[in-house]
Design a protein around this motif. Structure first.
Motif, PDB file in Angstrom:
ATOM      1  N   SER A  46       0.823  -1.208   0.000  1.00  0.00           N
ATOM      2  CA  SER A  46       0.000   0.000   0.000  1.00  0.00           C
ATOM      3  C   SER A  46       0.857   1.259   0.000  1.00  0.00           C
ATOM      4  CB  SER A  46      -0.924  -0.004   1.221  1.00  0.00           C
ATOM      5  OG  SER A  46      -1.856  -1.059   1.143  1.00  0.00           O
ATOM      6  N   ASP A 247      -9.630   2.707   3.332  1.00  0.00           N
ATOM      7  CA  ASP A 247      -8.775   1.953   4.248  1.00  0.00           C
ATOM      8  C   ASP A 247      -9.565   0.820   4.892  1.00  0.00           C
ATOM      9  OD1 ASP A 247      -6.853   3.766   3.643  1.00  0.00           O
ATOM     10  OD2 ASP A 247      -6.649   4.608   5.652  1.00  0.00           O
ATOM     11  N   ARG A 391      -4.850   4.665  -1.017  1.00  0.00           N
ATOM     12  CA  ARG A 391      -3.724   3.907  -0.466  1.00  0.00           C
ATOM     13  C   ARG A 391      -2.834   4.708   0.471  1.00  0.00           C
ATOM     14  NH1 ARG A 391      -3.916  -1.655  -1.006  1.00  0.00           N
ATOM     15  NH2 ARG A 391      -4.911  -2.179  -2.980  1.00  0.00           N
ATOM     16  N   THR A 393      -3.142   6.168   3.275  1.00  0.00           N
ATOM     17  CA  THR A 393      -3.153   5.736   4.671  1.00  0.00           C
ATOM     18  C   THR A 393      -3.678   4.319   4.818  1.00  0.00           C
ATOM     19  OG1 THR A 393      -5.349   6.708   4.986  1.00  0.00           O
ATOM     20  CG2 THR A 393      -3.441   8.091   5.505  1.00  0.00           C
ATOM     21  N   SER A 394      -3.764   3.578   3.689  1.00  0.00           N
ATOM     22  CA  SER A 394      -4.326   2.225   3.780  1.00  0.00           C
ATOM     23  C   SER A 394      -3.459   1.321   4.644  1.00  0.00           C
ATOM     24  CB  SER A 394      -4.500   1.610   2.394  1.00  0.00           C
ATOM     25  OG  SER A 394      -3.253   1.466   1.751  1.00  0.00           O
TER      26      SER A 394
END
Length: 440
Positions: A46, A247, A391, A393-394
């Protein structure tokens, strides 16, 4: 639309329902550590996707043609999926995690370029219908592969027989995980065959600037776009909302199957049937959403989907071996026989149906939400920023799962973190204009 058909089996049989749960429950003798390692691999992938997707999208706007980029990343994805065959029990954990991460990165980069073609191919009035139908087509392809694996390849390690009572095809040995490891090569071959219609028949953007110049100009365009997007508050709010709720969606997709495998000790066969149920429901969910998106708009569909996902996630977290709804509902512990023989497993299936209804439309209608809010000329860099929002802060969702699970020793506590992401994204989306480029 055939690109989604080609791409989905990787996410269905490798990431979610077959190889991932095999890695957790059978590759090692420590399911909690394996869940943490699988989550960490998804986190690393990610981070790379978040950092590079906007750059690649901006370069694509300048270089013009998208197909060469898709072909490049398809090659990486196919090679890595073929290598998953080597992930036999007792071998090093490092190599399958590396190949899974690289395949995930290549898959997502290909999606950025494919999605960025949509605004120049589809009129704004039809983009929601086409996006949801394509997503449903993808689930149909994933389900066909999953059914094939469950009926003809996945076998009970004790009896050596498939669900049909036959030996697995190709002489696969379930005791060494061959029935799960074969999903990597199957997904690779499927992807190779079914992206060919896109290469042969879909119009591409005309060839633009040379690569070196496109890289310099694309990065400059991206910097300008990042400055410009700040002056488009509706798009900023949408991207922030999606960054948070995606997320949670990613966490449910990546961890839902492995969580069930760890809690109930499901075999490849049981995980596969669970996946079939979800994919059948997902197809109907996407087909319904393709009509409802046109009637009520993409924002309404995303909100409905997030409410369903929140309900399902709370249900999953609240379920133990003898209770659900955080103990408010007691469940008998005796088995009823057959597959999913405990009442807790049946409750998990029910919550899974809600996930199946929602996880296609929440992503397809998010894609059409953005497509309705930008012009074709800026599609590459904005879908790159869109991938960044999905992505950036995934890793937080999977990392939160890893940290909480490791600290508490409870995968259920780790799964509870996903509720925060889904709920937070929903609250942000409620105040976002639609289309996102409209003044609030």
């Amino acid at each position: 639309m055939f690109f989604d058909w080609a791409a989905q089996p990787f996410f269905t049989v490798v990431t979610t329902f077959i190889f991932g749960p095999y890695f957790v429950s059978r590759f090692t003798h420590d399911p909690v550590s394996a869940q943490t390692a699988w989550s960490n691999a998804a986190t690393v992938a990610s981070l790379f996707i978040a950092l590079l997707s906007p750059v690649l999208g901006a370069i694509a706007d300048r270089s013009g043609a998208r197909k060469p980029w898709i072909a490049f990343f398809a090659t990486i994805k196919i090679i890595c999926l073929l290598m998953l065959w080597q992930a036999a029990p007792g071998t090093s954990m490092l190599y399958p995690l590396v190949f899974f991460s690289l395949a995930s990165i290549a898959a997502e980069f290909s999606i950025v370029f494919n999605d960025s073609m949509m605004p120049s191919l589809v009129p704004a009035t039809a983009v929601g219908r086409i996006s949801n139908t394509a997503w449903g087509l993808g689930y149909l392809g994933g389900m066909i592969v999953l059914i094939t694996v469950v009926l003809f390849l996945a076998a009970n390690p004790e009896t050596g027989k498939t669900l049909l009572g036959l030996p697995p095809l190709f002489g696969l040995d379930p005791k060494t995980g061959e029935d799960a490891r074969i999903t990597g090569p199957i997904a690779a071959i499927w992807y190779f065959l079914f992206i060919l219609p896109m290469f042969l028949f879909t119009p591409d953007h005309p060839k633009g600037e040379r690569l070196a110049k496109a890289v310099r100009a694309g990065i400059a365009d991206l910097a300008a776009s990042l400055g410009d997007v700040r002056r488009r508050p509706g798009i900023v709010r949408f991207l922030l909302a999606r960054m948070v709720y995606q997320d949670g969606v990613n966490g449910v997709l990546i961890l839902g199957g492995v969580f069930a495998a760890g809690m109930f000790g499901w075999s490849t066969m049981e995980i596969g049937i669970y996946g079939i149920i979800l994919n059948v429901v997902a197809i109907f969910g996407c087909l319904a959403a393709s009509r409802l998106d046109g009637l009520f708009g993409s924002k309404v569909m995303v909100i409905i989907s997030l409410v369903l996902l929140l309900t399902a996630s709370v249900g999953i977290v609240s379920t133990g071996r003898d209770f659900t709804a955080f103990g408010l509902i007691s469940l008998p512990v005796h088995e009823t026989g057959g597959l999913f023989s405990t009442y807790a497993e049946k409750a998990y299936i029910l919550y899974g149906v809600l996930i199946g209804l929602a996880f296609g439309p929440v992503q397809a209608s998010s894609r059409s939400y953005l497509a309705r809010s930008i012009t074709p000329d800026e599609a590459g860099r904005y879908f790159g920023i869109y991938a960044l929002s999905g992505r950036a802060t995934s890793f937080m969702a999977t990392l939160s799962f890893s940290l909480v699970t490791a600290a508490s020793g409870s995968a259920r506590a780790g799964m509870a973190m996903l509720i925060l992401f889904l709920g937070g994204g929903l609250l942000l989306l409620l105040r976002t204009p639609y289309p996102a480029n409209r003044s609030a």
